[in-house]
Design a protein around this motif. Sequence first.
Motif, PDB file in Angstrom:
ATOM      1  N   ASP A   1      39.768 -60.464 -37.910  1.00 40.68           N
ATOM      2  CA  ASP A   1      40.073 -59.905 -36.592  1.00 40.68           C
ATOM      3  C   ASP A   1      40.358 -58.405 -36.735  1.00 40.68           C
TER       4      ASP A   1
ATOM      5  N   LEU B   1      48.313 -59.213 -34.905  1.00 44.38           N
ATOM      6  CA  LEU B   1      48.540 -60.659 -34.859  1.00 44.38           C
ATOM      7  C   LEU B   1      49.843 -61.017 -35.577  1.00 44.38           C
TER       8      LEU B   1
ATOM      9  N   SER C   1      49.040 -66.723 -34.602  1.00 43.21           N
ATOM     10  CA  SER C   1      48.517 -65.887 -33.514  1.00 43.21           C
ATOM     11  C   SER C   1      47.019 -66.084 -33.339  1.00 43.21           C
TER      12      SER C   1
ATOM     13  N   HIS D   1      45.112 -66.877 -29.876  1.00 49.35           N
ATOM     14  CA  HIS D   1      44.128 -65.920 -29.355  1.00 49.35           C
ATOM     15  C   HIS D   1      42.779 -66.571 -29.106  1.00 49.35           C
TER      16      HIS D   1
END
Lengths: 260, 327
Positions: free
Chosen positions: B30, B36, B58, B62
């Motif tokens: 990511d 995150l 996270s 997400h």
Amino acid sequence: MTGIGIDLGSRQVKFAALDGQNIAWLKSYDTIPFYKRYASRCDDRLLLAYEDLGLLTPEQWQSTPLTATGYGRNTINLSGANVIPEIQAHIAGARFQTGLETFTLLDLGGQDSKVARLEDGILIDFLMNDKCAASSGRYLENMAKVLDISLEELARHHQNPVALDATCGIFGESELIGKIIEGHSLEALCAGVNQTLIKRVAPMLARFAQDTIVLTGGVAKNHAFVALLRQFSSAEIVIPPHPQHNGAIGCAFLAGREQK
Amino acid sequence: MVGFTTTIPLEIIIAAGKRPVDLNNIFITDPNCHTLIDEAEMAGFPRNCCGWIKGLYSAALHHNIREIIAVTEGDCSNTKALMEVLQLQGITTVPFAYPYDRSRTTLEHEIHKLAQHFDVTPAQADEAWHYLNGIRAHVHEIDRLTWEENRVTGEENHFWQVCTSDMNGDPQSFQQQAKTFLEEARQRQPLPDGLRLAYIGVPPIFTDLYAVTEELGARVVFNETQRQFSMPYRASSLIEQYRHYTYPYDVFVRLDDIEKELSQRRIDGVIHYVQSFCFRQIEDLIVRQRLKHLPILTLEGDRPGPLDARTRIRLEGFVEMVKARRS
């Protein structure tokens, strides 16, 4: 002059100039004022105003080979200098200063603690502190400040140390304040602070042979630490004449050798 | 989509016709992996808990993953708490446990439970096993080209081995990409024969470790855990394959595999990566005892991002030392 060495440390910038086997001169500056006054950046390179330093004539700066080390070989890119890893610089300095080829190097600097093992001049292994600088010169400076004494006074005491944990250089301050309130003598508090250095360094040192320890870095000037180290280790402890300039001397030596 | 916290028998998810997602991979790739971690800490995860656990949490939210297989034994016990926190968010969690003693009966039972949850029959699982092994063979070849023929970089190899855990969610395309990569890599000139390093431990949270190592004139030709993700065994069955898998079991099983590969791949030095706050940090002392004959550098990482200055110094010093030893 055969070579100039620069050690860009976290607390001090050290210079050494060698003339063959002789040390011509040594010099040191506090790091932050040094950078403010003499350093600038250009195209990702660190430029030093060599001439403003006044240590050598402009011609000499041009003609003398220059080697530097410091915080991350790739984070410094010093114009005009060959940049080498710190560990290499310190080992070269210790060999030059002591003439020894087989030893365990313990370097306690401003923020770093390093232990390296040399056998017959070859680096076998090394360790460095990470995550925490609670065994460094900076930690000692902070503790001296908390105790409202000089670094020299702190370095005088090693008997009857007060037990301190010091897993963190900052929490260590409040722990020390707690001990002051408990009424321990200043001597015992100083000894306690010096003892925490041994506690932090011991697990690193224990991994290596304990025949000869060459002790370098500013902390080598702390007599109490040296006394405590003698109690901890059976090794012969050798302190070179210029422990704080050891890295710079190593650089200067390597600079001269490169030239040949 | 079915998420998972570390490698699980992928065959079951494939046989169930679902899309597998290794949460570690979507977290670390990511572009905002750093945020995150911050989000997980804002939610209440402690600062002194593993970065991967926080990232996994996270990443799951997400990507709106509603079903997750949580490996509660064989990885860390933090995963148990992670599983509970995710349950609180309404996510279905399926626990999966690798038995510490590698008991065949217990592992068979665990895989059976997983298959039942996804309505997968043994025959379907077996079919998926044969299918995936065909794809894994390409990844094994990429690994061989790395250490034996020096045509693939340490980073490329790391990437391919890691991605095998979920085959990027799409085995068919993954196979095609691997084939294309292999065709290209086979044509390459071998890389110069520099220092040969091994990377052992969990995959790094650092983003540029391989690049920096190569910049310094050394190359990783053995990625221990990542290689495990590609199941590099000739196992007689699905169960046996996951019994051979070294990573979830004891450190000694891992070390047997490591020692064999170190000698086969002519390794000059070892990087042992440990994650901050991970129980595997303790195992470093065992690793050092067993691999005494080789220089070992233990690196510790906490949050995702490039190498910090201190780690860089240590890596540089290590590479210089190994070079000096070799000459």
